[in-house]
Structures are given as C-alpha cells and as structure tokens.
Design a protein around this motif. Structure first.
Motif, PDB file in Angstrom:
ATOM      1  N   ARG A  76     144.199  14.150 -36.672  1.00  0.00           N
ATOM      2  CA  ARG A  76     143.732  12.756 -36.485  1.00  0.00           C
ATOM      3  C   ARG A  76     143.550  12.460 -35.002  1.00  0.00           C
ATOM      4  NH1 ARG A  76     143.990   8.674 -40.446  1.00  0.00           N
ATOM      5  NH2 ARG A  76     144.494   7.084 -38.908  1.00  0.00           N
ATOM      6  N   ASN A 120     142.187  17.929 -42.944  1.00  0.00           N
ATOM      7  CA  ASN A 120     141.951  16.631 -43.588  1.00  0.00           C
ATOM      8  C   ASN A 120     142.359  15.472 -42.688  1.00  0.00           C
ATOM      9  OD1 ASN A 120     140.921  17.822 -45.868  1.00  0.00           O
ATOM     10  ND2 ASN A 120     142.766  17.524 -47.103  1.00  0.00           N
ATOM     11  N   ASP A 124     139.675  12.714 -42.846  1.00  0.00           N
ATOM     12  CA  ASP A 124     140.070  11.425 -43.429  1.00  0.00           C
ATOM     13  C   ASP A 124     139.817  10.272 -42.461  1.00  0.00           C
ATOM     14  OD1 ASP A 124     140.865  12.752 -45.736  1.00  0.00           O
ATOM     15  OD2 ASP A 124     143.014  12.617 -45.298  1.00  0.00           O
ATOM     16  N   GLU A 128     137.225   7.208 -42.981  1.00  0.00           N
ATOM     17  CA  GLU A 128     137.741   5.838 -42.963  1.00  0.00           C
ATOM     18  C   GLU A 128     136.964   4.962 -41.979  1.00  0.00           C
ATOM     19  OE1 GLU A 128     142.043   3.544 -42.516  1.00  0.00           O
ATOM     20  OE2 GLU A 128     141.965   5.731 -42.431  1.00  0.00           O
TER      21      GLU A 128
END
Length: 161
Positions: A76, A120, A124, A128
């Motif tokens: 992330r 992921n 993700d 989003e």
C-alpha cells in the motif's frame, strides 16, 4: 482540489516526499521515476516510503522478518509512493485515465508463495482510489531478492490524458 487528491485526504493518506536514501548508501539513479511518452506514463520500481521519503520499516524478507500483513501494508505504501511520483510528473492524478499494468516484486523467504496476497496491498488501494473502470489493471507478482532489503517493489504503466 482534484478528485483523487481529495479522496486521499478523506482516507487520511499522505503522499510521501521523494525517496531519501539511507545514510551512507550511494546509488547512481540514471533513470526517471516517471517517463511520460504520448498517452502513457511508465513508473519505475518504487519501494515503501514514510511521509518524509525515508524507506519504511520493516525491512526484510516476507515470510521471515516481515509478516504477510506487514508485506501487504508495505505494498500500500508503494502505491502511495508511485502516486506521489505521478503527481509530481503529471501535476494532477486525475489525468490518469487507466491503470494498465503493475509488476509487483516481493522479497520472499524460501518457500513463501503468497506473492499475490502481498501485491493486493497495492492493487486494493488503487482500486479504492480510482474505481474499477480506471483502477483495474493487469498484474504480475513474483518473488525475488530486492535492493535495500525492501519487502516490496512495484513498477507500473498508466494511461493519461
């Protein structure tokens, strides 16, 4: 404020400063972090960064020193680092019309085979922020040794207007 930047603010996320190498580390970086050509922007491999541009902890191999959850979180942060570079290169993240491809590299311990789970974290966050129409991308997630013992590094290609 642009749409994607507003969404980042709503989510409490901050784009980091450019990479600050650790003290004593000298690397020649004869490349662009983002190369714009026509309607595409090619994004060089990025690692997870803190808001000040220093390399985020933990460092090490996923499945040994770094847990899968920490690897996901690192991915992330890699997405945020790429977004920061894209914002500097493009001036506005809303210029991105499609995420085309992401190549995720995970620093893996022997026998660790959950690289898609780690990648992921990147995917993700992009989905989003941008939604399925713009954020859906092709992706590979492979295991290998990485520079600076970073747990995750990703490169990408986006379409822009």
């Amino acid at each position: 404020m642009a749409r994607i930047e507003a969404k980042l603010a709503e989510m409490g996320l901050t784009l980091p400063e450019p990479l600050q190498l650790p003290p004593g580390v000298r690397m020649s970086l004869p490349f662009a972090w983002v190369r714009v050509r026509g309607k595409r922007a090619f994004v060089s491999g990025h690692v997870a960064l803190n808001p000040d541009g220093t390399i985020a902890q933990p460092l090490g191999k996923v499945g040994a020193e770094v847990s899968p959850d920490e690897g996901y979180a690192a991915a992330r942060l890699v997405a945020l680092a790429q977004l920061a570079s894209l914002q500097r290169a493009l001036g506005n993240l809303d210029r991105i019309t499609a995420w085309l491809r992401v190549f995720a590299m995970v620093n893996v311990a022997p026998g660790f085979d959950q690289t898609p789970r780690i990648a992921n974290g990147f995917s993700d966050l992009i989905l989003e922020l941008f939604g399925a129409d713009i954020g859906t991308h092709a992706r590979s997630a492979v295991g290998m040794a990485l520079p600076l013992n970073a747990p995750v590094e990703c490169e990408a290609e986006v379409e822009i207007e």
